[in-house]
Design a protein around this motif. Structure first.
Motif, PDB file in Angstrom:
ATOM      1  N   ASP A 268      15.208   5.518   5.368  1.00 18.50           N
ATOM      2  CA  ASP A 268      15.299   5.104   3.970  1.00 18.50           C
ATOM      3  C   ASP A 268      14.753   6.186   3.042  1.00 18.50           C
ATOM      4  O   ASP A 268      15.279   6.399   1.949  1.00 18.50           O
ATOM      5  CB  ASP A 268      14.547   3.778   3.760  1.00 18.50           C
ATOM      6  CG  ASP A 268      15.131   2.669   4.620  1.00 18.50           C
ATOM      7  OD1 ASP A 268      16.351   2.698   4.850  1.00 18.50           O
ATOM      8  OD2 ASP A 268      14.371   1.807   5.075  1.00 18.50           O
TER       9      ASP A 268
ATOM     10  N   ARG B 148       4.964  17.433   9.119  1.00 18.27           N
ATOM     11  CA  ARG B 148       5.950  17.892  10.107  1.00 18.27           C
ATOM     12  C   ARG B 148       7.247  18.297   9.407  1.00 18.27           C
ATOM     13  O   ARG B 148       7.393  18.143   8.209  1.00 18.27           O
ATOM     14  CB  ARG B 148       6.189  16.780  11.134  1.00 18.27           C
ATOM     15  CG  ARG B 148       4.895  16.430  11.860  1.00 18.27           C
ATOM     16  CD  ARG B 148       5.026  15.190  12.699  1.00 18.27           C
ATOM     17  NE  ARG B 148       5.769  15.430  13.929  1.00 18.27           N
ATOM     18  CZ  ARG B 148       6.072  14.462  14.791  1.00 18.27           C
ATOM     19  NH1 ARG B 148       5.711  13.221  14.551  1.00 18.27           N
ATOM     20  NH2 ARG B 148       6.745  14.748  15.891  1.00 18.27           N
TER      21      ARG B 148
ATOM     22  N   CYS C  22      15.699   5.569  12.089  1.00 14.64           N
ATOM     23  CA  CYS C  22      15.636   4.146  11.720  1.00 14.64           C
ATOM     24  C   CYS C  22      14.446   3.458  12.368  1.00 14.64           C
ATOM     25  O   CYS C  22      14.066   2.366  11.952  1.00 14.64           O
ATOM     26  CB  CYS C  22      16.930   3.424  12.079  1.00 14.64           C
ATOM     27  SG  CYS C  22      17.152   3.075  13.834  1.00 14.64           S
ATOM     28  N   LEU C  23      13.852   4.052  13.399  1.00 10.21           N
ATOM     29  CA  LEU C  23      12.696   3.442  14.063  1.00 10.21           C
ATOM     30  C   LEU C  23      11.438   4.288  13.877  1.00 10.21           C
ATOM     31  O   LEU C  23      10.502   4.198  14.665  1.00 10.21           O
ATOM     32  CB  LEU C  23      12.969   3.239  15.558  1.00 10.21           C
ATOM     33  CG  LEU C  23      14.076   2.251  15.928  1.00 10.21           C
ATOM     34  CD1 LEU C  23      14.108   2.030  17.440  1.00 10.21           C
ATOM     35  CD2 LEU C  23      13.899   0.924  15.203  1.00 10.21           C
ATOM     36  N   THR C  24      11.450   5.147  12.857  1.00 10.75           N
ATOM     37  CA  THR C  24      10.307   6.027  12.626  1.00 10.75           C
ATOM     38  C   THR C  24       9.776   5.772  11.227  1.00 10.75           C
ATOM     39  O   THR C  24      10.544   5.773  10.265  1.00 10.75           O
ATOM     40  CB  THR C  24      10.763   7.501  12.750  1.00 10.75           C
ATOM     41  OG1 THR C  24      11.365   7.678  14.039  1.00 10.75           O
ATOM     42  CG2 THR C  24       9.599   8.462  12.613  1.00 10.75           C
ATOM     43  N   LEU C  25       8.493   5.546  11.105  1.00  6.95           N
ATOM     44  CA  LEU C  25       7.915   5.391   9.773  1.00  6.95           C
ATOM     45  C   LEU C  25       7.923   6.753   9.071  1.00  6.95           C
ATOM     46  O   LEU C  25       7.713   7.792   9.713  1.00  6.95           O
ATOM     47  CB  LEU C  25       6.472   4.878   9.867  1.00  6.95           C
ATOM     48  CG  LEU C  25       6.275   3.434  10.346  1.00  6.95           C
ATOM     49  CD1 LEU C  25       4.792   3.075  10.332  1.00  6.95           C
ATOM     50  CD2 LEU C  25       7.074   2.439   9.504  1.00  6.95           C
TER      51      LEU C  25
ATOM     52  N   ARG D  45       0.875   5.642  -0.368  1.00 13.98           N
ATOM     53  CA  ARG D  45       0.018   6.828  -0.344  1.00 13.98           C
ATOM     54  C   ARG D  45       0.876   8.086  -0.318  1.00 13.98           C
ATOM     55  O   ARG D  45       2.065   8.031  -0.018  1.00 13.98           O
ATOM     56  CB  ARG D  45      -0.959   6.775   0.830  1.00 13.98           C
ATOM     57  CG  ARG D  45      -0.296   6.815   2.195  1.00 13.98           C
ATOM     58  CD  ARG D  45      -1.280   6.533   3.294  1.00 13.98           C
ATOM     59  NE  ARG D  45      -1.357   5.109   3.583  1.00 13.98           N
ATOM     60  CZ  ARG D  45      -2.412   4.525   4.156  1.00 13.98           C
ATOM     61  NH1 ARG D  45      -3.462   5.229   4.500  1.00 13.98           N
ATOM     62  NH2 ARG D  45      -2.386   3.233   4.394  1.00 13.98           N
TER      63      ARG D  45
ATOM     64  N   ARG E 204       5.685   7.886   7.351  1.00  8.94           N
ATOM     65  CA  ARG E 204       4.343   8.435   7.597  1.00  8.94           C
ATOM     66  C   ARG E 204       4.305   9.382   8.797  1.00  8.94           C
ATOM     67  O   ARG E 204       3.495  10.301   8.852  1.00  8.94           O
ATOM     68  CB  ARG E 204       3.338   7.315   7.891  1.00  8.94           C
ATOM     69  CG  ARG E 204       2.848   6.531   6.716  1.00  8.94           C
ATOM     70  CD  ARG E 204       1.974   7.293   5.769  1.00  8.94           C
ATOM     71  NE  ARG E 204       0.789   7.898   6.359  1.00  8.94           N
ATOM     72  CZ  ARG E 204       0.183   8.950   5.844  1.00  8.94           C
ATOM     73  NH1 ARG E 204       0.649   9.518   4.762  1.00  8.94           N
ATOM     74  NH2 ARG E 204      -0.906   9.428   6.405  1.00  8.94           N
ATOM     75  N   SER E 205       5.127   9.104   9.804  1.00 11.31           N
ATOM     76  CA  SER E 205       5.120   9.941  11.010  1.00 11.31           C
ATOM     77  C   SER E 205       5.604  11.354  10.720  1.00 11.31           C
ATOM     78  O   SER E 205       5.449  12.243  11.544  1.00 11.31           O
ATOM     79  CB  SER E 205       6.002   9.335  12.105  1.00 11.31           C
ATOM     80  OG  SER E 205       5.530   8.056  12.427  1.00 11.31           O
TER      81      SER E 205
ATOM     82  N   THR F 114       0.853  -1.184   0.000  1.00 12.84           N
ATOM     83  CA  THR F 114       0.000   0.000   0.000  1.00 12.84           C
ATOM     84  C   THR F 114       0.894   1.241   0.000  1.00 12.84           C
ATOM     85  O   THR F 114       1.801   1.351   0.813  1.00 12.84           O
ATOM     86  CB  THR F 114      -0.875   0.036   1.266  1.00 12.84           C
ATOM     87  OG1 THR F 114      -1.413  -1.263   1.464  1.00 12.84           O
ATOM     88  CG2 THR F 114      -1.974   1.047   1.140  1.00 12.84           C
TER      89      THR F 114
ATOM     90  N   ASP G 212       3.621   2.237   2.796  1.00 12.82           N
ATOM     91  CA  ASP G 212       3.339   2.372   4.228  1.00 12.82           C
ATOM     92  C   ASP G 212       4.509   1.950   5.108  1.00 12.82           C
ATOM     93  O   ASP G 212       4.715   2.496   6.185  1.00 12.82           O
ATOM     94  CB  ASP G 212       2.109   1.516   4.601  1.00 12.82           C
ATOM     95  CG  ASP G 212       0.812   2.210   4.206  1.00 12.82           C
ATOM     96  OD1 ASP G 212       0.882   3.312   3.618  1.00 12.82           O
ATOM     97  OD2 ASP G 212      -0.264   1.643   4.486  1.00 12.82           O
ATOM     98  N   GLU G 213       5.265   0.940   4.651  1.00 11.65           N
ATOM     99  CA  GLU G 213       6.318   0.396   5.511  1.00 11.65           C
ATOM    100  C   GLU G 213       7.636   1.154   5.359  1.00 11.65           C
ATOM    101  O   GLU G 213       8.641   0.774   5.949  1.00 11.65           O
ATOM    102  CB  GLU G 213       6.523  -1.096   5.217  1.00 11.65           C
ATOM    103  CG  GLU G 213       7.095  -1.431   3.852  1.00 11.65           C
ATOM    104  CD  GLU G 213       6.041  -1.453   2.741  1.00 11.65           C
ATOM    105  OE1 GLU G 213       4.871  -1.121   3.002  1.00 11.65           O
ATOM    106  OE2 GLU G 213       6.403  -1.794   1.601  1.00 11.65           O
ATOM    107  N   ARG G 214       7.641   2.246   4.572  1.00 11.25           N
ATOM    108  CA  ARG G 214       8.877   3.004   4.369  1.00 11.25           C
ATOM    109  C   ARG G 214       9.335   3.613   5.695  1.00 11.25           C
ATOM    110  O   ARG G 214       8.559   4.292   6.388  1.00 11.25           O
ATOM    111  CB  ARG G 214       8.642   4.124   3.355  1.00 11.25           C
ATOM    112  CG  ARG G 214       9.900   4.648   2.722  1.00 11.25           C
ATOM    113  CD  ARG G 214      10.432   3.655   1.757  1.00 11.25           C
ATOM    114  NE  ARG G 214      11.488   4.171   0.910  1.00 11.25           N
ATOM    115  CZ  ARG G 214      12.509   3.402   0.524  1.00 11.25           C
ATOM    116  NH1 ARG G 214      12.610   2.161   0.947  1.00 11.25           N
ATOM    117  NH2 ARG G 214      13.421   3.891  -0.286  1.00 11.25           N
ATOM    118  N   ILE G 215      10.593   3.414   5.997  1.00 10.72           N
ATOM    119  CA  ILE G 215      11.176   3.980   7.212  1.00 10.72           C
ATOM    120  C   ILE G 215      11.756   5.362   6.874  1.00 10.72           C
ATOM    121  O   ILE G 215      12.279   5.561   5.768  1.00 10.72           O
ATOM    122  CB  ILE G 215      12.270   3.017   7.743  1.00 10.72           C
ATOM    123  CG1 ILE G 215      11.630   1.753   8.346  1.00 10.72           C
ATOM    124  CG2 ILE G 215      13.208   3.671   8.712  1.00 10.72           C
ATOM    125  CD1 ILE G 215      11.077   1.915   9.742  1.00 10.72           C
TER     126      ILE G 215
ATOM    127  N   GLU H 193       4.489  13.103   8.250  1.00  8.65           N
ATOM    128  CA  GLU H 193       3.382  13.800   7.569  1.00  8.65           C
ATOM    129  C   GLU H 193       3.063  15.123   8.276  1.00  8.65           C
ATOM    130  O   GLU H 193       2.826  15.150   9.491  1.00  8.65           O
ATOM    131  CB  GLU H 193       2.138  12.900   7.563  1.00  8.65           C
ATOM    132  CG  GLU H 193       0.843  13.560   7.090  1.00  8.65           C
ATOM    133  CD  GLU H 193       0.785  13.759   5.575  1.00  8.65           C
ATOM    134  OE1 GLU H 193       1.388  12.960   4.835  1.00  8.65           O
ATOM    135  OE2 GLU H 193       0.128  14.733   5.146  1.00  8.65           O
TER     136      GLU H 193
END
Ligand SMILES: Cc1cc2nc3c(=O)[nH]c(=O)nc-3n(C[C@H](O)[C@H](O)[C@H](O)COP(=O)(O)OP(=O)(O)OC[C@H]3O[C@@H](n4cnc5c(N)ncnc54)[C@H](O)[C@@H]3O)c2cc1C
Ligand code: SF4
Ligand code: FES
Ligand code: FES
Lengths: 159, 330
Positions: free
Chosen positions: A27, A72, A62-65, A4, A67-68, A2, A21-24, A70
């Motif tokens: 990365d 910011r 490295c531990l943040t998606l 977005r 998406r977080s 997925t 969705d799983e993009r860190i 968004e």
């Protein structure tokens, strides 16, 4: 898979991308945006090399998606380095020999920038505590602590 | 390390999250700060195709005098002066978690529901494959206690013992409504590193609540770890004492980092009420508790050492909590 749209700001520039969705976040920065100043050390939260500022707060990318991020603001080492010369924290690191191989340095600089913004005149103990999530395998920390203490005219050796 | 694909859901209310959980039954994990879940996902441990992020659920936020929302970041709690003054034992535990960078993302709810840990489990896929997978992920045996068909993975959260010692409660929301229970009842006291919680699938931790008497406790937390930063507890001892030093009304002791769940020792501390908590009594309780704990060899330090340190840490922590100067009473 997925994907977005993601809308965020990186080093002051608006970024719009479609990301899985799983993009860190690490990365996204290194691979999609080619901002390779942010380092991948352990990739598991145990070294601090990947530290960036998320709305001004030191954060392990490295531990943040992605998406977080968004809506910011992300600041990487590229974002604190002026067009010419160095940020005062970077200069102090150079002057105090607080960087050797340099792999940990972006993380330490960002952690220190945030510390000095909130506490312009920390003591040795406060600096040590603030950087206790960043690992350095080269310098033994003494020079890093001295560099941070010296930024705002603190006495590097006095406590 | 890239993550395998998953679909991320971002509900904004508890009810919406529960509905999603119902429709994805068994195929999802909740995501809070991600500092525990994402390292495990990166190591290909027990992946699910859906993640329900709790980041946008506003009801899970906020810190007040008697409540901490589950999505409160540990760093936020650490900076909250009134909270630190009201619950000094819990504040000590918060400061001891991981590193400032992990605390910037890690939440209170995630800390309570931290996956149990084991040297043979917290490893990459190829590492686990080369040795042979274990019961807790992908396999059918235990490398720690091979004779048994159960998992001994260690509960390694710092907050749970500190909260259990002051008799804090958790509020959970699930398919059949909301309920409140003492923090230690979140865990499976039968001692199972896999079925580690008492929650029913899909239940969400909403908040931690403090009953009025929690504020009156003198409380302390001591943590055994190899490095004074980064490391999970090899042993975490929390103590709370109510009433005068010469004649405490109640004493509570809770220990984490040793077994599959954080454990309270009321049978050992109940007899301490009503008479002076002397050094001799503190020593006797420390010895009794030490005889009962059963750490196994699945963390960094050997279990025998952790057991012997249990006695030392119980003594030190109770001694700190009993004296009015140790940790303040309101
Ligand atoms: C380098 C490192 C060192 C660490 N050291 C320590 C340490 O010393 N002590 C310690 O206690 N922890 C430690 N941790 C673990 C972790 O960072 C913390 O426990 C943190 O508080 C976990 O919170 P989180 O929000 O990141 O959890 P997440 O990873 O988001 O979630 C953890 C688990 O809880 C579930 N969950 C989270 N919130 C809820 C909720 N509200 N309702 C239902 N389920 C929920 C998730 O589904 C998941 O299973 C460490 C982690 C790292 C990477
Ligand atoms: S205790 Fe045994 S089953 Fe549990 S994680 Fe460790 S090796 Fe696996
Ligand atoms: S790369 Fe993120 S903490 Fe090591
Ligand atoms: S300078 Fe090499 S790791 Fe820090």
């Amino acid at each position: 898979m997925t994907s977005r749209p993601l809308r965020t700001r990186v080093n002051g520039t608006a970024v719009e991308r479609t990301v899985p969705d799983e993009r860190i976040l690490l990365d996204l920065l290194r691979e999609d945006l080619r901002l390779t100043g942010t380092k991948r050390g352990c990739d598991l939260g145990t070294c601090g090399c990947c530290t960036v500022l998320l709305d001004g707060r030191p954060t392990l990318s490295c531990l943040t998606l992605a998406r977080s991020a968004e809506g910011r603001e992300v600041t990487t080492i590229e974002g604190v380095t002026p067009a010419e010369g160095l940020h005062p924290v970077q200069r102090s690191f150079v002057e105090h020999g607080a960087t050797q191989c340099g792999f940990c340095t972006p993380g330490f600089v960002l952690t220190s920038v945030a510390l000095l913004r909130d506490h312009p005149h920390p003591d040795r103990e406060e600096v040590a505590r603030a950087i206790s999530g960043n690992l350095c395998r080269c310098t033994g920390y003494t020079k890093i602590i001295e560099a941070v203490l010296a930024v705002n005219g603190g006495k590097p050796r006095g406590d | 390390m890239h993550l395998d694909p998953f679909e991320l859901h971002e509900p904004t209310t508890v009810e919406e999250a529960l509905e999603l959980a119902g429709s994805l039954s068994g195929k999802f994990d909740y995501l809070a700060g991600g500092t525990d879940l994402l390292p495990n996902y990166k190591m290909h441990i027990n992946l699910r195709p859906h993640l329900i992020s709790l980041e946008r659920v506003s009801e899970l936020r906020g810190v007040s005098a008697d409540r901490i929302g589950a999505m409160t970041r540990l760093a936020e709690l650490e900076e909250h002066r009134e909270f630190g003054a009201a619950y000094p034992g819990v504040a000590e535990a918060v400061r001891e978690v991981a590193t400032p960078l992990v605390r910037a993302s890690g939440t209170v709810g995630g800390n309570l529901l931290l996956e149990t840990r084991c040297f043979f489990f917290n490893q990459t896929y190829p590492w686990r494959q080369s040795l042979g997978f274990c019961l807790k992920a992908d396999g059918d045996r235990c490398h720690v206690v091979p004779q048994k068909e159960r998992c001994y993975a260690t509960f390694s959260g710092d907050l749970a013992p500190a909260l259990a010692a002051v008799e804090a409660e958790v509020e959970v929301a699930g398919p059949s409504g909301r309920r409140r229970m003492p923090v230690e009842h979140l865990y499976n006291a039968a001692g199972d590193g896999i079925l580690r919680l008492s929650l029913v699938p899909g239940e969400i931790v909403v908040a931690v609540h403090f009953p009025a008497h929690a504020r009156r406790a003198r409380a302390a937390y001591s943590k055994l770890r190899v490095r004074p930063s980064f490391d999970f507890p090899e042993l975490g001892v929390a103590a709370a004492v109510w009433g005068a030093e010469e004649s405490p009304e109640k004493v509570r002791l809770a220990i984490g980092g040793l077994e599959t769940y954080p454990r309270r020792f009321d049978a050992d501390t109940d007899p301490l009420a009503g008479a002076a908590l002397t050094d001799a009594k503190v020593r006797t309780v420390a010895e009794a508790v030490t005889r009962r704990v059963r750490p196994v060899h699945n963390t960094f330090l050997p279990p025998d050492y952790r057991r012997r340190m249990t006695e030392v840490f119980v003594r030190r922590t109770l001694t700190r909590a009993r004296s009015p100067s140790g940790s303040r009473a309101a």
